[in-house]
Structure formats: structure tokens, C-alpha cells
Design a protein around this motif. Structure first.
Motif, mmCIF file in Angstrom:
data_model
loop_
_atom_site.group_PDB
_atom_site.id
_atom_site.type_symbol
_atom_site.label_atom_id
_atom_site.label_comp_id
_atom_site.label_asym_id
_atom_site.label_seq_id
_atom_site.Cartn_x
_atom_site.Cartn_y
_atom_site.Cartn_z
ATOM 1 N N PRO A 261 16.348 61.380 57.107
ATOM 2 C CA PRO A 261 15.340 62.454 57.096
ATOM 3 C C PRO A 261 15.943 63.835 56.890
ATOM 4 C CG PRO A 261 15.554 61.466 59.290
ATOM 5 C CD PRO A 261 16.292 60.594 58.342
ATOM 6 N N HIS A 262 17.192 64.026 57.323
ATOM 7 C CA HIS A 262 17.834 65.308 57.073
ATOM 8 C C HIS A 262 18.075 65.488 55.572
ATOM 9 C CE1 HIS A 262 21.383 68.268 57.793
ATOM 10 N NE2 HIS A 262 20.253 68.910 57.560
ATOM 11 N N ALA A 263 18.462 64.421 54.886
ATOM 12 C CA ALA A 263 18.618 64.491 53.432
ATOM 13 C C ALA A 263 17.291 64.859 52.771
ATOM 14 C CB ALA A 263 19.131 63.160 52.892
ATOM 15 N N ASN A 264 16.200 64.242 53.228
ATOM 16 C CA ASN A 264 14.874 64.567 52.686
ATOM 17 C C ASN A 264 14.557 66.052 52.869
ATOM 18 O OD1 ASN A 264 14.375 61.935 51.913
ATOM 19 N ND2 ASN A 264 13.290 61.412 53.799
ATOM 20 N N GLN A 265 14.900 66.575 54.040
ATOM 21 C CA GLN A 265 14.643 67.983 54.331
ATOM 22 C C GLN A 265 15.382 68.890 53.355
ATOM 23 O OE1 GLN A 265 15.864 69.105 58.287
ATOM 24 N NE2 GLN A 265 15.533 71.276 57.924
ATOM 25 N N LEU A 266 16.639 68.580 53.092
ATOM 26 C CA LEU A 266 17.435 69.403 52.189
ATOM 27 C C LEU A 266 16.979 69.271 50.743
ATOM 28 C CD1 LEU A 266 21.012 68.757 53.661
ATOM 29 C CD2 LEU A 266 19.550 70.740 54.038
ATOM 30 N N LEU A 267 16.559 68.046 50.367
ATOM 31 C CA LEU A 267 16.119 67.790 48.990
ATOM 32 C C LEU A 267 14.705 68.292 48.721
ATOM 33 C CD1 LEU A 267 17.496 64.145 48.667
ATOM 34 C CD2 LEU A 267 18.385 66.157 47.452
ATOM 35 N N GLY A 268 13.932 68.506 49.787
ATOM 36 C CA GLY A 268 12.555 68.940 49.626
ATOM 37 C C GLY A 268 11.632 67.843 49.144
ATOM 38 N N THR A 269 12.006 66.589 49.432
ATOM 39 C CA THR A 269 11.196 65.444 49.015
ATOM 40 C C THR A 269 11.484 64.262 49.929
ATOM 41 O OG1 THR A 269 10.668 63.959 47.181
ATOM 42 C CG2 THR A 269 12.964 64.650 47.398
ATOM 43 N N ASN A 270 10.553 63.324 50.011
ATOM 44 C CA ASN A 270 10.754 62.135 50.844
ATOM 45 C C ASN A 270 11.379 61.018 50.022
ATOM 46 O OD1 ASN A 270 9.667 63.228 53.257
ATOM 47 N ND2 ASN A 270 7.594 62.897 52.469
ATOM 48 N N ALA A 271 12.586 61.261 49.550
ATOM 49 C CA ALA A 271 13.274 60.266 48.724
ATOM 50 C C ALA A 271 13.687 59.046 49.534
ATOM 51 C CB ALA A 271 14.503 60.901 48.070
ATOM 52 N N PHE A 272 14.059 59.271 50.787
ATOM 53 C CA PHE A 272 14.553 58.184 51.635
ATOM 54 C C PHE A 272 13.522 57.879 52.718
ATOM 55 C CE2 PHE A 272 18.276 60.377 49.972
ATOM 56 C CZ PHE A 272 19.089 59.331 49.545
ATOM 57 N N ASP A 273 12.897 56.715 52.613
ATOM 58 C CA ASP A 273 11.994 56.253 53.666
ATOM 59 C C ASP A 273 12.841 55.506 54.684
ATOM 60 O OD1 ASP A 273 10.181 54.933 55.318
ATOM 61 O OD2 ASP A 273 8.759 54.558 53.693
ATOM 62 N N ILE A 274 12.913 56.034 55.905
ATOM 63 C CA ILE A 274 13.797 55.449 56.907
ATOM 64 C C ILE A 274 13.456 53.988 57.200
ATOM 65 C CG2 ILE A 274 12.456 56.107 58.945
ATOM 66 C CD1 ILE A 274 15.179 56.924 60.232
ATOM 67 N N ALA A 296 19.945 48.751 52.200
ATOM 68 C CA ALA A 296 18.581 48.636 51.688
ATOM 69 C C ALA A 296 17.923 47.358 52.199
ATOM 70 C CB ALA A 296 18.583 48.655 50.169
ATOM 71 N N ARG A 297 16.739 47.475 52.774
ATOM 72 C CA ARG A 297 15.994 46.315 53.276
ATOM 73 C C ARG A 297 15.294 45.553 52.155
ATOM 74 N NH1 ARG A 297 14.591 46.263 58.816
ATOM 75 N NH2 ARG A 297 15.216 48.100 60.006
ATOM 76 N N LYS A 298 15.129 46.213 51.001
ATOM 77 C CA LYS A 298 14.445 45.594 49.859
ATOM 78 C C LYS A 298 14.912 46.305 48.592
ATOM 79 C CE LYS A 298 10.484 48.711 50.348
ATOM 80 N NZ LYS A 298 9.013 48.810 50.554
ATOM 81 N N ASP A 299 14.510 45.812 47.441
ATOM 82 C CA ASP A 299 14.819 46.501 46.191
ATOM 83 C C ASP A 299 14.144 47.868 46.201
ATOM 84 O OD1 ASP A 299 16.144 44.221 45.479
ATOM 85 O OD2 ASP A 299 14.680 43.575 43.974
ATOM 86 N N LEU A 300 14.904 48.904 45.805
ATOM 87 C CA LEU A 300 14.393 50.265 45.892
ATOM 88 C C LEU A 300 14.693 51.045 44.620
ATOM 89 C CD1 LEU A 300 15.706 51.159 49.484
ATOM 90 C CD2 LEU A 300 13.322 50.674 48.864
ATOM 91 N N ALA A 301 13.845 52.023 44.319
ATOM 92 C CA ALA A 301 14.079 52.985 43.245
ATOM 93 C C ALA A 301 13.866 54.370 43.841
ATOM 94 C CB ALA A 301 13.129 52.747 42.078
ATOM 95 N N LEU A 302 14.953 55.144 43.975
ATOM 96 C CA LEU A 302 14.893 56.469 44.580
ATOM 97 C C LEU A 302 14.951 57.537 43.490
ATOM 98 C CD1 LEU A 302 17.531 56.031 47.440
ATOM 99 C CD2 LEU A 302 15.130 55.356 47.444
ATOM 100 N N THR A 303 14.052 58.505 43.566
ATOM 101 C CA THR A 303 14.080 59.626 42.636
ATOM 102 C C THR A 303 14.612 60.847 43.370
ATOM 103 O OG1 THR A 303 12.213 58.749 41.371
ATOM 104 C CG2 THR A 303 12.739 61.085 41.092
ATOM 105 N N VAL A 304 15.769 61.326 42.915
ATOM 106 C CA VAL A 304 16.438 62.469 43.545
ATOM 107 C C VAL A 304 16.840 63.450 42.454
ATOM 108 C CG1 VAL A 304 18.423 63.235 44.899
ATOM 109 C CG2 VAL A 304 17.294 61.079 45.461
ATOM 110 N N CYS A 305 16.342 64.680 42.562
ATOM 111 C CA CYS A 305 16.667 65.744 41.594
ATOM 112 C C CYS A 305 16.422 65.288 40.153
ATOM 113 C CB CYS A 305 18.113 66.203 41.779
ATOM 114 S SG CYS A 305 18.433 66.981 43.388
ATOM 115 N N GLY A 306 15.308 64.602 39.952
ATOM 116 C CA GLY A 306 14.890 64.224 38.608
ATOM 117 C C GLY A 306 15.513 62.955 38.067
ATOM 118 N N GLU A 307 16.403 62.315 38.814
ATOM 119 C CA GLU A 307 17.016 61.067 38.364
ATOM 120 C C GLU A 307 16.642 59.933 39.306
ATOM 121 O OE1 GLU A 307 21.006 60.938 36.849
ATOM 122 O OE2 GLU A 307 21.184 63.120 36.988
#
Length: 360
Positions: A261-274, A296-307
């Protein structure tokens, strides 16, 4: 406590970016009532704003072959509170071993610090240990300028304020100030702010072992190059069952997962669902280190800074490491840094040590 830069207690939003050699002192009253109280002298030695620098670190970690996150993500305000719970856990043996060793050897350790010295504590956080050493120096009638170095402004101010209560400027030989910055910032500041007296750097809490042996050698080399000596506390336990109990319990799980959640705060998005991640700890025999991972508990696709970054179920992101280096390993690391263990103090089982390191 808890330095990829500072460890020990890091990563709140920063508003200013300083050029490499800028040195700025901030003073403010520690009491709003108008009474005559000590001022907090805080030197901002940062060369760049820590929170802003963490975003590219997060991205670089996701792009790396062995994915990792910056350990600094763990040291926001909530992380500090969660780490206090780790320290209080009965299974977390490093805290009790270090305290016992310091308590027994503090007079001998303090003899390595002379009157008039500048004493800088890297990753200052546990005032119990700091106060013990400063009280001993005062009892030895030594005049010492103590600097607490950390990257979290609010935690640093709290630390200084509490120490000022124990060592009032008008009556104590111990003068207390703060350095706001990372380990790298501190090393750069030392080279530009040489003292007529000797400088001792104090690195407690096994914090140096958050880095690989090679990285630790580079930090030692950087600090010794300023003419300083170092007092370093390191865990040398090799009992893997005990290490697992200490680093893989519920308190550690909550502490490490707080980085998401700290990463989400810095990124300004909920990229990581705990809820999509689990915590796992493993022993790395090649590096003599325990490592903590997000899995990872399952297959995931994370969008961070446009990637977009894809993870299959079970794939990991490394969060933090903790080395377990016995004396022979510590001596090897210091030799690689061009340094030498000048003296050492060990507990009875020789599973925890405090080392005095100087340039070879």
C-alpha cells in the motif's frame, strides 16, 4: 532500525530536491507553549527527494530479471509502528541479543569514542540503545557531538526531541543534532564537512546486513574514505530454524506486506492489491542471508507508470534481506572494503557481534 539508501526508517513525501553539495540547517522549537526549550537542529543533507526517487526504483525493480522492490517502502510511519511489533515479538532474537551484548560491553565499546569526537548514528531509531551509549559517554566525562541520521523527518525529530529530554543542552556534555538523508547522502556530506575531531559512525540493529556482502563492503569503503571509523552491530546466527521463526512470523508478514500500500501511495494508483499477494521468507545460503518476498496468489497484470507487468501465480518480488554473518564473514567483508576489524565484542555464543572497523 530501519537505509538501497537508509534503512532503517524511510520514505515519506519530500518537497525539495537539493544539489549534491548543499547543506541546510533547520532549527525549530520543540514546544509550542512559549517556554524556553531546546531547539531541534536538523541538517537536510538530501541530494534528492527520497519519495520521488522511490518511484523509479519501483519501476526498475519490476523491470529487473529478478524482480524486487526498494526496501525503503517498508519504512513509512505505519511501517515503523509495525516494526516495533516485530522488535517486541518473543521470537525476534536479534533485538534481545543485541541489547544484552550492548548492555554488557557498552563501557568497552564507548572507550573507542574519544572526548571531542563527532558520533553519527546511521538509521537512528531505537533510543533505548542510543541512550545507553550516550549515558555511558557522559559518565566517562566525554564531550561528544551526536548526530542522528535518518530519512524520515518526523521520526528523526521525535528521536532528537526524546534524546534532548535525556541530555539537556545546558547541563549535558552530549550535544544532539540530526542529519536528514540516506546513507549515501551522509557519506557525501561527510566528505564535504570534515571535522577537526575524529568521526565515529555507529550502525546498530544488524542494519548493514540488509545489503548483500558486496554492497555492504561498498558502504564501508565509502564511509572509511572520509577518515571515519565505524561501530557496527551484526547478527551471526546460523540456526536456520531460529532465523525462520524470527523472520517469518505474523508480525513480519504484516510489516513486509505494508510495503505494497505504501507503493500505491507513492505511485498514486492502486497497482498492488494486497489481497493478490502473500508473504514468504527463504534462506539464501550463497549470500548468508534471509530474504522476504511478495508472492503472487494468481496470474496478475500490473499497470505501473503506463507499462504493464505480468506475473504468473507463484512468481515473486523480493522485498528485503537480512544477512547473518559470523565474525569470519564480517572480517572478509571489511577486507574487501579496504578496512580492518580493529576490535570486536561478542556474546557468549558468538552469535552476535559489535565490531570496531577502521581503514586498513
Amino acid at each position: 532500525m530501519a537505509i538501497t539508501s537508509s534503512i532503517s526508517r524511510d520514505a515519506k513525501s519530500r518537497s525539495s530536491i537539493l544539489s549534491k553539495n548543499v547543506f541546510r540547517a533547520e532549527t525549530s522549537s520543540s514546544n509550542r507553549s512559549g517556554r524556553d526549550v531546546q531547539r531541534i537542529q536538523l541538517h537536510d543533507v538530501r541530494r534528492q527527494a527520497t519519495a520521488q526517487s522511490l518511484v523509479p526504483c519501483i519501476v526498475d525493480g519490476l523491470k529487473s530479471e529478478r524482480r524486487q522492490s526498494p526496501p525503503l517502502l517498508l519504512w513509512n510511519d505505519r511501517g515503523l509502528s509495525l516494526f516495533d511489533a516485530v522488535l517486541d515479538s518473543p521470537d525476534y532474537y536479534p533485538a534481545t541479543r543485541e541489547w544484552s551484548l550492548l548492555h554488557n560491553a557498552v563501557r568497552k565499546i564507548s572507550y573507542s569514542i574519544s572526548s571531542g569526537d563527532r558520533l553519527i548514528e546511521l538509521g537512528a531509531g531505537n533510543m533505548k540503545k542510543t541512550a545507553l551509549i550516550l549515558h555511558t559517554l557522559q559518565a566517562q566525562h566525554k564531550h561528544v557531538q551526536y548526530f542522528a541520521c535518518d530519512v524520515d523527518r518526523s521520526a528523526l525529530r521525535r528521536c532528537i526531541r526524546e534524546l534532548q529530554k535525556l541530555f539537556p543542552a545546558k547541563s549535558s556534555n552530549i550535544k544532539i543534532q540530526g542529519l536528514l538523508g540516506t546513507y549515501e547522502d551522509c557519506a557525501a556530506w561527510l566528505k564535504c564537512n570534515k571535522s577537526n575531531s575524529h568521526t565515529s559512525l555507529m550502525w546498530l540493529g544488524n542494519s548493514m546486513a540488509n545489503f548483500t556482502p558486496r554492497e555492504a563492503s561498498e558502504y564501508i569503503r565509502s564511509f572509511l574514505s572520509s577518515g571515519s571509523s565505524m561501530i557496527i552491530a551484526l547478527d551471526g546466527c546460523q540456526d536456520q530454524e531460529q532465523i525462520a521463526r524470527s523472520y517469518e512470523g505474523q508480525c513480519n508478514r504484516e510489516f513486509v506486506l505494508n510495503g505494497l500500500p505504501h507503493a500505491n501511495q507513492l505511485l498514486g494508483t492502486n497497482a498492488f492489491d494486497i489481497n493478490d499477494w502473500e508473504f514468504v521468507g527463504r534462506w539464501n545460503s550463497k549470500l548468508w542471508m534471509h530474504e522476504s518476498f511478495y508472492v503472487a496468489r494468481k496470474d496478475l497484470a500490473l499497470t505501473v507508470c503506463g507499462e504493464t507487468y505480468h506475473f504468473r501465480m507463484g512468481e515473486t518480488i523480493r522485498s528485503i534481506r537480512s544477512g547473518k554473518w559470523p565474525k569470519m564473514k564480517v572480517m572478509e567483508i571489511c577486507r574487501e572494503a579496504g578496512g580492518k576489524v580493529m576490535d570486536s565484542w561478542m556474546n557468549c555464543e558468538e552469535t552476535y557481534g559489535v565490531y570496531l572497523v577502521g581503514k586498513h
